[in-house]
Scaffold this motif. Structure first.
Motif, mmCIF file in Angstrom:
data_model
loop_
_atom_site.group_PDB
_atom_site.id
_atom_site.type_symbol
_atom_site.label_atom_id
_atom_site.label_comp_id
_atom_site.label_asym_id
_atom_site.label_seq_id
_atom_site.Cartn_x
_atom_site.Cartn_y
_atom_site.Cartn_z
ATOM 1 N N GLN A 52 0.798 -1.220 0.000
ATOM 2 C CA GLN A 52 0.000 0.000 0.000
ATOM 3 C C GLN A 52 0.837 1.279 0.000
ATOM 4 N N LYS A 53 2.027 1.203 -0.570
ATOM 5 C CA LYS A 53 2.853 2.394 -0.711
ATOM 6 C C LYS A 53 2.756 2.919 -2.145
ATOM 7 N N GLU A 54 3.024 4.202 -2.303
ATOM 8 C CA GLU A 54 2.943 4.818 -3.623
ATOM 9 C C GLU A 54 3.955 4.164 -4.569
ATOM 10 N N ALA A 55 3.486 3.784 -5.745
ATOM 11 C CA ALA A 55 4.347 3.101 -6.711
ATOM 12 C C ALA A 55 4.048 3.636 -8.109
ATOM 13 N N GLN A 56 5.095 3.827 -8.894
ATOM 14 C CA GLN A 56 4.915 4.482 -10.187
ATOM 15 C C GLN A 56 5.991 4.047 -11.171
ATOM 16 N N ALA A 68 2.531 -5.376 -12.854
ATOM 17 C CA ALA A 68 2.647 -4.155 -12.049
ATOM 18 C C ALA A 68 1.313 -3.421 -11.981
ATOM 19 N N SER A 69 0.639 -3.304 -13.105
ATOM 20 C CA SER A 69 -0.659 -2.636 -13.126
ATOM 21 C C SER A 69 -1.658 -3.356 -12.236
ATOM 22 N N ALA A 70 -1.699 -4.681 -12.344
ATOM 23 C CA ALA A 70 -2.636 -5.463 -11.541
ATOM 24 C C ALA A 70 -2.352 -5.307 -10.043
ATOM 25 N N ALA A 71 -1.085 -5.059 -9.701
ATOM 26 C CA ALA A 71 -0.712 -4.877 -8.294
ATOM 27 C C ALA A 71 -1.045 -3.478 -7.786
ATOM 28 N N GLY A 72 -1.344 -2.557 -8.707
ATOM 29 C CA GLY A 72 -1.693 -1.204 -8.300
ATOM 30 C C GLY A 72 -0.657 -0.146 -8.621
ATOM 31 N N VAL A 73 0.386 -0.512 -9.362
ATOM 32 C CA VAL A 73 1.399 0.465 -9.761
ATOM 33 C C VAL A 73 0.802 1.393 -10.827
ATOM 34 N N LYS A 74 0.946 2.698 -10.657
ATOM 35 C CA LYS A 74 0.471 3.664 -11.634
ATOM 36 C C LYS A 74 1.518 3.793 -12.743
ATOM 37 N N ILE A 75 1.101 3.560 -13.972
ATOM 38 C CA ILE A 75 2.030 3.518 -15.096
ATOM 39 C C ILE A 75 1.571 4.481 -16.186
ATOM 40 N N LYS A 76 2.468 5.374 -16.583
ATOM 41 C CA LYS A 76 2.206 6.268 -17.702
ATOM 42 C C LYS A 76 3.330 6.097 -18.719
ATOM 43 N N MET A 77 2.957 5.942 -19.982
ATOM 44 C CA MET A 77 3.951 5.717 -21.024
ATOM 45 C C MET A 77 3.678 6.618 -22.221
ATOM 46 N N VAL A 78 4.736 7.177 -22.765
ATOM 47 C CA VAL A 78 4.678 7.901 -24.032
ATOM 48 C C VAL A 78 5.408 7.032 -25.048
ATOM 49 N N GLU A 96 11.525 12.490 -32.476
ATOM 50 C CA GLU A 96 12.291 12.321 -31.243
ATOM 51 C C GLU A 96 12.748 10.875 -31.055
ATOM 52 N N HIS A 97 13.937 10.718 -30.480
ATOM 53 C CA HIS A 97 14.440 9.379 -30.196
ATOM 54 C C HIS A 97 14.853 9.213 -28.736
ATOM 55 N N SER A 98 14.499 10.159 -27.889
ATOM 56 C CA SER A 98 14.894 10.049 -26.485
ATOM 57 C C SER A 98 14.118 8.937 -25.794
ATOM 58 N N ARG A 99 14.825 8.191 -24.949
ATOM 59 C CA ARG A 99 14.177 7.162 -24.129
ATOM 60 C C ARG A 99 14.436 7.491 -22.662
ATOM 61 N N ILE A 100 13.374 7.466 -21.885
ATOM 62 C CA ILE A 100 13.465 7.769 -20.456
ATOM 63 C C ILE A 100 12.757 6.661 -19.690
ATOM 64 N N TYR A 101 13.419 6.143 -18.659
ATOM 65 C CA TYR A 101 12.793 5.156 -17.766
ATOM 66 C C TYR A 101 12.782 5.754 -16.359
ATOM 67 N N CYS A 102 11.631 5.770 -15.717
ATOM 68 C CA CYS A 102 11.524 6.266 -14.337
ATOM 69 C C CYS A 102 10.802 5.236 -13.477
ATOM 70 N N PHE A 103 11.370 4.936 -12.328
ATOM 71 C CA PHE A 103 10.789 3.949 -11.423
ATOM 72 C C PHE A 103 10.703 4.544 -10.029
ATOM 73 N N GLY A 104 9.495 4.571 -9.455
ATOM 74 C CA GLY A 104 9.343 5.052 -8.087
ATOM 75 C C GLY A 104 8.863 6.481 -8.011
ATOM 76 N N CYS A 105 8.804 6.986 -6.792
ATOM 77 C CA CYS A 105 8.277 8.326 -6.533
ATOM 78 C C CYS A 105 9.196 9.055 -5.557
ATOM 79 N N GLY A 106 9.129 10.375 -5.604
ATOM 80 C CA GLY A 106 9.828 11.189 -4.621
ATOM 81 C C GLY A 106 11.324 10.965 -4.583
ATOM 82 N N ASN A 107 11.867 10.961 -3.370
ATOM 83 C CA ASN A 107 13.313 10.833 -3.204
ATOM 84 C C ASN A 107 13.847 9.464 -3.607
ATOM 85 N N GLN A 108 12.957 8.483 -3.692
ATOM 86 C CA GLN A 108 13.382 7.133 -4.026
ATOM 87 C C GLN A 108 13.320 6.854 -5.538
ATOM 88 N N GLN A 109 12.924 7.848 -6.303
ATOM 89 C CA GLN A 109 12.742 7.632 -7.736
ATOM 90 C C GLN A 109 14.081 7.425 -8.448
#
Length: 216
Positions: free
Chosen positions: A38-42, A62-72, A101-114
């Motif tokens: 039940q912690k914030e996950a992204q 991850a989605s089924a577990a409740g992780v919020k996922i946004k993808m471009v 554009e050809h940039s690829r960005i991967y981000c995991f987590g939220c806040g200071n732990q991202q």
């Protein structure tokens, strides 16, 4: 990096075909565990294409577990959002603008732990398993915030963006508010920042940028 040493050990880089995919899957697992307690996950992803089956399955988990996922995902995308019980927590957008554009960005987590990476690799098997590709962690907090701000700018685009629906169709964004084009915004910001830089060879950085944009 030598092509004869595909399983080299690196202190910070994640490198395919040996460690990039495995590391990304492990980072997704971390977010799954966060969501389960039940912690914030992204997870935030920007790339050209998504076809790697292992990664698709992990995103579904991850989605089924409740992780919020946004993808471009500009091009090919082999996962559908908004499927009940499977991809309810996934949003997918495609942006096709003036510049390719050809940039690829991967981000995991939220806040200071991202954890934030820039990379050469799309999430395609040819990139994750059959090529030498590199992901680089962003450890400087200012640079990390710039990348996250850029990702949010992309999500504000309501002109060039199309949103992927659960039936596989792409739909236009709501344009009832003020129109916003991410690439134009970034161009203007670059021009404004360049105007503050000293010129060279008798030509200002601002004039150089204007000339480049006009000819692009």
């Amino acid at each position: 990096m030598s092509l004869s040493n595909l399983e080299g050990e690196y202190d910070h880089l994640i490198v395919s075909p040996h460690s990039l995919k495995q590391t990304c899957l492990a980072l997704m697992d971390e977010q799954i565990q966060q969501a389960k307690v039940q912690k914030e996950a992204q997870i935030l992803l920007k790339m050209n294409s998504l076809t790697d089956l292992d990664i698709i399955k992990k995103l579904q988990e991850a989605s089924a577990a409740g992780v919020k996922i946004k993808m471009v995902i500009r091009g090919i995308c082999c996962i559908l959002p908004n499927l009940k019980g499977v991809t309810d927590n996934i949003e997918i957008y495609s942006i096709v603008g003036r510049f390719l554009e050809h940039s690829r960005i991967y981000c995991f987590g939220c806040g200071n732990q991202q954890k934030v990476y820039i990379s050469s690799a799309d999430f395609m098997t040819r990139n994750t398993e059959k090529r030498v590709e590199i992901g680089c962690p962003i450890e400087d907090e200012n640079l990390k915030q710039e990348l996250l701000e850029y990702f949010n700018i992309l999500l504000r685009d309501n002109v060039k963006t199309r949103k992927l629906c659960g039936n596989g169709e792409y739909v236009k964004m709501d344009t009832s508010g003020d129109p916003f084009i991410a690439q134009e915004y970034c161009m203007q910001k670059a021009v404004e920042e360049a105007d503050q830089l000293p010129g060279e060879e008798g030509i200002s950085w601002l004039d150089k940028l204007k000339h480049w944009f006009q000819g692009a």
